[in-house]
Design an enzyme around this catalytic site. Sequence first.
Site, PDB file in Angstrom:
ATOM      1  N   ASP A  38     -35.942 -19.526  29.802  1.00 58.70           N
ATOM      2  CA  ASP A  38     -35.346 -18.401  30.535  1.00 58.70           C
ATOM      3  C   ASP A  38     -35.278 -18.776  32.015  1.00 58.70           C
ATOM      4  OD1 ASP A  38     -35.205 -15.177  29.488  1.00 58.70           O
ATOM      5  OD2 ASP A  38     -35.053 -15.499  31.663  1.00 58.70           O
ATOM      6  N   ASP A  66     -32.320 -22.271  33.725  1.00 61.35           N
ATOM      7  CA  ASP A  66     -31.207 -21.413  34.164  1.00 61.35           C
ATOM      8  C   ASP A  66     -29.952 -22.011  33.547  1.00 61.35           C
ATOM      9  OD1 ASP A  66     -29.074 -20.177  35.374  1.00 61.35           O
ATOM     10  OD2 ASP A  66     -29.909 -20.244  37.396  1.00 61.35           O
ATOM     11  N   ASN A  93     -28.692 -17.803  23.476  1.00 64.82           N
ATOM     12  CA  ASN A  93     -28.673 -16.331  23.464  1.00 64.82           C
ATOM     13  C   ASN A  93     -28.580 -15.714  24.851  1.00 64.82           C
ATOM     14  OD1 ASN A  93     -29.700 -13.521  22.405  1.00 64.82           O
ATOM     15  ND2 ASN A  93     -31.222 -14.183  23.928  1.00 64.82           N
ATOM     16  N   TYR A 162     -17.292  -9.510  30.846  1.00 64.29           N
ATOM     17  CA  TYR A 162     -18.261  -9.656  29.747  1.00 64.29           C
ATOM     18  C   TYR A 162     -17.538  -9.858  28.418  1.00 64.29           C
ATOM     19  CZ  TYR A 162     -22.110  -8.601  26.554  1.00 64.29           C
ATOM     20  OH  TYR A 162     -23.051  -8.655  25.551  1.00 64.29           O
ATOM     21  N   LYS A 166     -17.510 -13.227  25.956  1.00 65.30           N
ATOM     22  CA  LYS A 166     -18.004 -13.223  24.571  1.00 65.30           C
ATOM     23  C   LYS A 166     -16.928 -13.706  23.598  1.00 65.30           C
ATOM     24  CE  LYS A 166     -22.259 -12.154  25.100  1.00 65.30           C
ATOM     25  NZ  LYS A 166     -23.332 -12.998  24.574  1.00 65.30           N
ATOM     26  N   THR A 197     -32.062  -2.965  24.727  1.00 65.58           N
ATOM     27  CA  THR A 197     -32.862  -3.944  25.459  1.00 65.58           C
ATOM     28  C   THR A 197     -32.680  -3.664  26.954  1.00 65.58           C
ATOM     29  OG1 THR A 197     -31.001  -5.429  25.746  1.00 65.58           O
ATOM     30  CG2 THR A 197     -32.265  -5.672  23.696  1.00 65.58           C
TER      31      THR A 197
END
Length: 257
Positions: A38, A66, A93, A162, A166, A197
Amino acid sequence: MSERLEGKTALVTGAAAGIGRGIAARLASEGARVILADRDEAGAVAAAHEIVSAGAIVAARGMLMDISDEASVTAAFTSLVDDGWVPDVVVANAGVQLFGRDAKVADLDLDSWQRTIDVNLTGTFLTLKHAVRAMLPNGGGSIILTGSPTGIRGEGAEFTAYSTSKAAIHGLGRTVAAAYVKEGIRVNTVVPAYTETPLVSAITSDPESRAAIISRIPMGRAGSPGDIEGIVVFFASDESAFATGTLVAVDGGMTTL
Ligand SMILES: NC(=O)c1ccc[n+]([C@@H]2O[C@H](COP(=O)([O-])OP(=O)(O)OC[C@H]3O[C@@H](n4cnc5c(N)ncnc54)[C@H](O)[C@@H]3O)[C@@H](O)[C@H]2O)c1
């Protein structure tokens, strides 16, 4: 422990929080040695400690990566190779969604577009590039991408950057799957529904927005990280040996009914 991933090493990006954290814990409970990567290094290390202290698992480690910075991705994979932790499974992910900045196309500023593309699309490309390089000398591996309903249909009309990132990730998965099928590298994409989340706290904390998005999920509830862990275990394991280039929605029917 069911040990469906015994002997495998699995790397999960974006594993300090949310869906990635849940996937990493589940892969560990299935017998894999896991790497939680992460940009939030402290969060990844803390999540790895939590997994280890939860009990009977092989090993877990947290590390800085990163995904939008090639030097960082290269350094992470180099240290894994040096340490003998070459991943057999990579779950690409990590992602961002810039609530309050991402917008309909006429209202979208270039910085917000660029930041989203840098992390979600370029970051996934860099993760795949270095994952494939690490896997080739090992005879292959399994890569799993996290897609989105917004990349399939008009779910993300208010989120141009976004949704576009995707949709592009879905295409990237198919392209890389086709390119490396003979080398034993499989690439499959999992599409979760709206999942509560930290990423989507702007929706979760607004009852009207939350009700609106849940009304578009035929099963009538939000997803949880646990809802997609099973399909990720399947793609990570040899049970899915004949599956590559697929896009599988586990989304309460959001994109299919
Ligand atoms: N939550 C949802 O409703 C939902 C739905 C469909 C798809 N997704 C996708 O699932 C994935 C995980 O989302 P989530 O909801 O768990 O998000 P989250 O915000 O809860 O967690 C994302 C993690 O990724 C990390 N991250 C962000 N940028 C990074 C970078 N440049 N390098 C490395 N790590 C980085 C964050 O630090 C965080 O730990 C994302 O790709 C997201 O687009 C989420």
